[in-house]
Design a protein around this motif. Structure first.
Motif, PDB file in Angstrom:
ATOM      1  N   TYR A  30       0.848  -1.186   0.000  1.00 42.54           N
ATOM      2  CA  TYR A  30       0.000   0.000   0.000  1.00 42.54           C
ATOM      3  C   TYR A  30       0.888   1.241   0.000  1.00 42.54           C
ATOM      4  N   TYR A  55      -8.528   8.332  -6.032  1.00 47.14           N
ATOM      5  CA  TYR A  55      -8.435   7.387  -4.915  1.00 47.14           C
ATOM      6  C   TYR A  55      -9.589   6.383  -4.907  1.00 47.14           C
ATOM      7  N   CYS A  81      -2.671   3.957   2.498  1.00 50.20           N
ATOM      8  CA  CYS A  81      -2.711   4.289   3.916  1.00 50.20           C
ATOM      9  C   CYS A  81      -2.700   5.806   4.001  1.00 50.20           C
ATOM     10  N   ARG A 140     -13.892   4.845  -0.706  1.00 53.84           N
ATOM     11  CA  ARG A 140     -13.095   3.678  -0.312  1.00 53.84           C
ATOM     12  C   ARG A 140     -13.969   2.627   0.370  1.00 53.84           C
ATOM     13  N   THR A 163      -8.154  -0.269   2.882  1.00 54.00           N
ATOM     14  CA  THR A 163      -7.637   1.069   3.151  1.00 54.00           C
ATOM     15  C   THR A 163      -7.122   1.083   4.585  1.00 54.00           C
TER      16      THR A 163
END
Length: 220
Positions: free
Chosen positions: A111, A134, A141, A168, A179
């Motif tokens: 990530y 996103y 992160c 997310r 996430t």
């Protein structure tokens, strides 16, 4: 990393054995993982880096989550399918630990660590495309969640990270895309910052792992 020896990580000329291979399963050894984390931490953050005995419980939870030890995670009330929200006071080491822990599982999808304030600065320059960026299948992160400014683009205010967390959450529900985040805020402060709807989604999106409020500032 040699895929035939996923329990061994090589840094320079030094081999770190994180456990034993039993068929196609790694039996991890927590103390050996700590030895590696301290060595890798010094490489990443400088010679003064070390893990602290007072953080052993937090590290145990995080290590078991990242290696996907289902039995320990169940006992610790951690859902390995969710992401991690690591909370605690300023300077307790949240960011360093989440930068570091991804290295113990080099065979897993990595990530990217992104400061939340940088995302807002991006929004201020290019607008809603930042939020769209996103909403894909990358693992992220978000660092220092909750202390970023409100976004403003062409005179319109936007709670940028609140919008990103909603998208997310949709990705998590539909595709199990994880996430992670770090924050200095507690649950009440997060709800004040993002609202009840986002806070509700965050409960579904994250496992909360929290440092004690009295944790010392390790940067001093």
């Amino acid at each position: 990393m040699n895929n035939s020896k996923p329990h061994i990580i090589v840094e320079g000329s030094v081999e770190f054995k994180l456990g034993e291979l039993d068929g196609n399963q790694i039996i991890y050894d927590f103390d050996k993982m700590l030895i590696y984390l301290n060595a890798k931490g010094r490489l990443l953050f400088g010679a003064k880096f070390k893990t602290f005995e007072e953080d052993r419980e937090i590290l145990f939870k995080l290590c078991n989550y990242f290696i996907k030890d289902e039995a320990n995670c169940k006992r610790l009330d951690i859902d390995i399918n969710k992401g991690i929200l690591l909370s605690g006071p300023v300077g307790c080491g949240k960011t360093s630990l989440l930068k570091l822990l991804r290295y113990i599982v080099p065979h897993q999808k990595p990530y990217k660590m992104i400061p939340a304030r940088n995302i807002v600065f991006g929004f201020n320059h290019i607008g809603y495309k930042t939020i769209e960026d996103y909403g894909d299948d990358h693992f992220f992160c978000f660092d220092d969640l909750g202390v970023e400014p409100i976004g403003r683009h062409y005179g319109k205010d936007c709670n940028v990270m609140g919008e990103i967390l909603l998208s997310r959450h949709d990705l998590f529900v539909e595709e199990k895309i994880k996430t992670h985040a770090t924050t200095n805020l507690n649950a009440r402060e997060l709800e004040e910052r993002y609202g009840q709807r986002v806070r509700s989604r965050m409960r579904e999106l994250f496992n909360l792992i929290a440092f004690d409020n009295a944790s010392k500032d390790k940067r001093t």
